[in-house]
Design a protein around this motif. Structure first.
Motif, PDB file in Angstrom:
ATOM      1  N   ALA A   1       0.721  -1.265  -0.066  1.00  0.00           N
ATOM      2  CA  ALA A   1       0.005   0.147   0.094  1.00  0.00           C
ATOM      3  C   ALA A   1       0.772   1.213  -0.007  1.00  0.00           C
ATOM      4  N   ASN A   2       1.855   1.176   0.713  1.00  0.00           N
ATOM      5  CA  ASN A   2       2.717   2.437   0.544  1.00  0.00           C
ATOM      6  C   ASN A   2       3.998   2.180  -0.197  1.00  0.00           C
ATOM      7  N   ASP A   3       4.089   1.365  -1.237  1.00  0.00           N
ATOM      8  CA  ASP A   3       5.302   1.219  -1.946  1.00  0.00           C
ATOM      9  C   ASP A   3       6.367   0.749  -1.300  1.00  0.00           C
ATOM     10  N   ALA A   4       6.487  -0.014  -0.089  1.00  0.00           N
ATOM     11  CA  ALA A   4       7.685  -0.654   0.567  1.00  0.00           C
ATOM     12  C   ALA A   4       8.259   0.731   1.381  1.00  0.00           C
ATOM     13  N   ILE A   5       7.777   1.804   1.400  1.00  0.00           N
ATOM     14  CA  ILE A   5       8.550   2.786   2.067  1.00  0.00           C
ATOM     15  C   ILE A   5       8.942   2.463   3.423  1.00  0.00           C
ATOM     16  N   LEU A   6       7.699   2.192   4.238  1.00  0.00           N
ATOM     17  CA  LEU A   6       7.719   1.685   5.652  1.00  0.00           C
ATOM     18  C   LEU A   6       8.916   0.349   6.131  1.00  0.00           C
ATOM     19  N   SER A   7       8.669  -0.514   4.923  1.00  0.00           N
ATOM     20  CA  SER A   7       9.539  -1.765   5.290  1.00  0.00           C
ATOM     21  C   SER A   7      10.824  -1.313   4.981  1.00  0.00           C
ATOM     22  N   SER A   8      10.903  -0.524   3.913  1.00  0.00           N
ATOM     23  CA  SER A   8      12.671  -0.347   3.483  1.00  0.00           C
ATOM     24  C   SER A   8      13.416   0.609   4.514  1.00  0.00           C
ATOM     25  N   ARG A   9      12.498   1.471   5.092  1.00  0.00           N
ATOM     26  CA  ARG A   9      13.319   2.344   6.203  1.00  0.00           C
ATOM     27  C   ARG A   9      13.384   1.383   7.543  1.00  0.00           C
ATOM     28  N   MET A  10      12.516   0.620   7.777  1.00  0.00           N
ATOM     29  CA  MET A  10      12.728  -0.419   9.020  1.00  0.00           C
ATOM     30  C   MET A  10      13.834  -1.554   8.730  1.00  0.00           C
ATOM     31  N   ALA A  11      13.702  -1.680   7.421  1.00  0.00           N
ATOM     32  CA  ALA A  11      15.094  -2.408   7.251  1.00  0.00           C
ATOM     33  C   ALA A  11      16.480  -2.039   7.275  1.00  0.00           C
ATOM     34  N   ASP A  12      16.650  -0.566   6.929  1.00  0.00           N
ATOM     35  CA  ASP A  12      17.953   0.250   7.051  1.00  0.00           C
ATOM     36  C   ASP A  12      17.938   0.373   8.601  1.00  0.00           C
ATOM     37  N   MET A  13      16.994   0.583   9.441  1.00  0.00           N
ATOM     38  CA  MET A  13      17.175   1.021  10.745  1.00  0.00           C
ATOM     39  C   MET A  13      17.738  -0.319  11.561  1.00  0.00           C
ATOM     40  N   PHE A  14      16.911  -1.359  11.072  1.00  0.00           N
ATOM     41  CA  PHE A  14      17.532  -2.684  11.816  1.00  0.00           C
ATOM     42  C   PHE A  14      18.753  -3.151  11.128  1.00  0.00           C
ATOM     43  N   GLY A  15      19.067  -2.703  10.026  1.00  0.00           N
ATOM     44  CA  GLY A  15      20.438  -3.243   9.349  1.00  0.00           C
ATOM     45  C   GLY A  15      20.188  -4.670   8.607  1.00  0.00           C
ATOM     46  N   VAL A  16      19.019  -4.960   8.358  1.00  0.00           N
ATOM     47  CA  VAL A  16      18.731  -6.457   7.944  1.00  0.00           C
ATOM     48  C   VAL A  16      18.924  -6.404   6.252  1.00  0.00           C
ATOM     49  N   GLY A  17      18.648  -5.244   5.593  1.00  0.00           N
ATOM     50  CA  GLY A  17      18.984  -5.118   4.390  1.00  0.00           C
ATOM     51  C   GLY A  17      18.003  -4.982   3.374  1.00  0.00           C
TER      52      GLY A  17
ATOM     53  N   VAL B   1      12.373  -7.775   6.942  1.00  0.00           N
ATOM     54  CA  VAL B   1      11.160  -7.198   7.901  1.00  0.00           C
ATOM     55  C   VAL B   1       9.905  -7.890   8.075  1.00  0.00           C
ATOM     56  N   LEU B   2       9.316  -8.303   6.678  1.00  0.00           N
ATOM     57  CA  LEU B   2       8.124  -9.049   6.715  1.00  0.00           C
ATOM     58  C   LEU B   2       8.346 -10.230   7.364  1.00  0.00           C
ATOM     59  N   TRP B   3       9.257 -11.041   7.071  1.00  0.00           N
ATOM     60  CA  TRP B   3       9.463 -12.362   7.700  1.00  0.00           C
ATOM     61  C   TRP B   3       9.781 -12.065   9.292  1.00  0.00           C
ATOM     62  N   LEU B   4      10.321 -11.174   9.670  1.00  0.00           N
ATOM     63  CA  LEU B   4      10.444 -10.998  11.221  1.00  0.00           C
ATOM     64  C   LEU B   4       9.260 -10.727  11.723  1.00  0.00           C
ATOM     65  N   THR B   5       8.503  -9.942  11.000  1.00  0.00           N
ATOM     66  CA  THR B   5       7.044  -9.714  11.508  1.00  0.00           C
ATOM     67  C   THR B   5       6.388 -11.077  11.843  1.00  0.00           C
ATOM     68  N   PHE B   6       6.576 -11.867  10.825  1.00  0.00           N
ATOM     69  CA  PHE B   6       5.971 -13.183  10.869  1.00  0.00           C
ATOM     70  C   PHE B   6       6.368 -13.780  12.091  1.00  0.00           C
ATOM     71  N   LEU B   7       7.538 -13.838  12.465  1.00  0.00           N
ATOM     72  CA  LEU B   7       8.199 -14.482  13.653  1.00  0.00           C
ATOM     73  C   LEU B   7       7.604 -13.909  14.948  1.00  0.00           C
ATOM     74  N   VAL B   8       7.734 -12.546  14.968  1.00  0.00           N
ATOM     75  CA  VAL B   8       7.166 -11.920  16.075  1.00  0.00           C
ATOM     76  C   VAL B   8       5.919 -12.396  16.511  1.00  0.00           C
ATOM     77  N   ALA B   9       5.053 -12.383  15.449  1.00  0.00           N
ATOM     78  CA  ALA B   9       3.584 -12.942  15.762  1.00  0.00           C
ATOM     79  C   ALA B   9       3.384 -14.406  15.934  1.00  0.00           C
TER      80      ALA B   9
END
Length: 121
Positions: A64-80, A85-93
């Motif tokens: 919905a937001n053209d991967a802006i949020l998940s890209s920024r979170m990937a940069d912040m967490f350093g996962v690349g 980030v989406l798969w980490l979200t899967f694991l967190v839940a």
């Protein structure tokens, strides 16, 4: 098992939209206590259903937001990758959902044992 999977999936997804994050425990606990007798199957069902419930929501937000949020979170967490980030979200839940389903099944089995013990006395 399929009823419990789809029930946990749908209810955890809907509850995640309306209530705090920890509310995903509720459908996993209740539906596994009601519908699943095997502890391993309960954990696996809760793990997959809760994880996919949050993954679907995260995937919707990702597109919905053209991967802006998940890209920024990937940069912040350093996962690349935003997909990481989406798969980490899967694991967190998935982990708490699986543990809640396991707890529900074990709670139901304890209650059934107490019920048969009190009837025989």
């Amino acid at each position: 098992m399929a009823k419990a999977f789809f029930g946990i999936f749908i209810f955890s997804w809907i509850i995640a939209l309306l209530l705090p994050w920890w509310a995903l425990f509720i459908p996993a606990f209740l539906l596994s206590a009601w519908a699943i007798n095997n502890s391993f199957i309960a954990f696996l069902t809760g793990f997959m259903a809760s994880g996919f419930g949050w993954f679907v929501q995260a995937l919707y937000i990702h597109f919905a937001n053209d991967a802006i949020l998940s890209s920024r979170m990937a940069d912040m967490f350093g996962v690349g990758s935003p997909w990481a980030v989406l798969w980490l979200t899967f694991l967190v839940a998935a982990v708490p959902g699986g543990l809640a389903a396991l707890a529900g099944t074990l709670f139901a089995s304890v209650m059934q044992k107490n019920k048969t013990t009190s009837v025989s006395n």
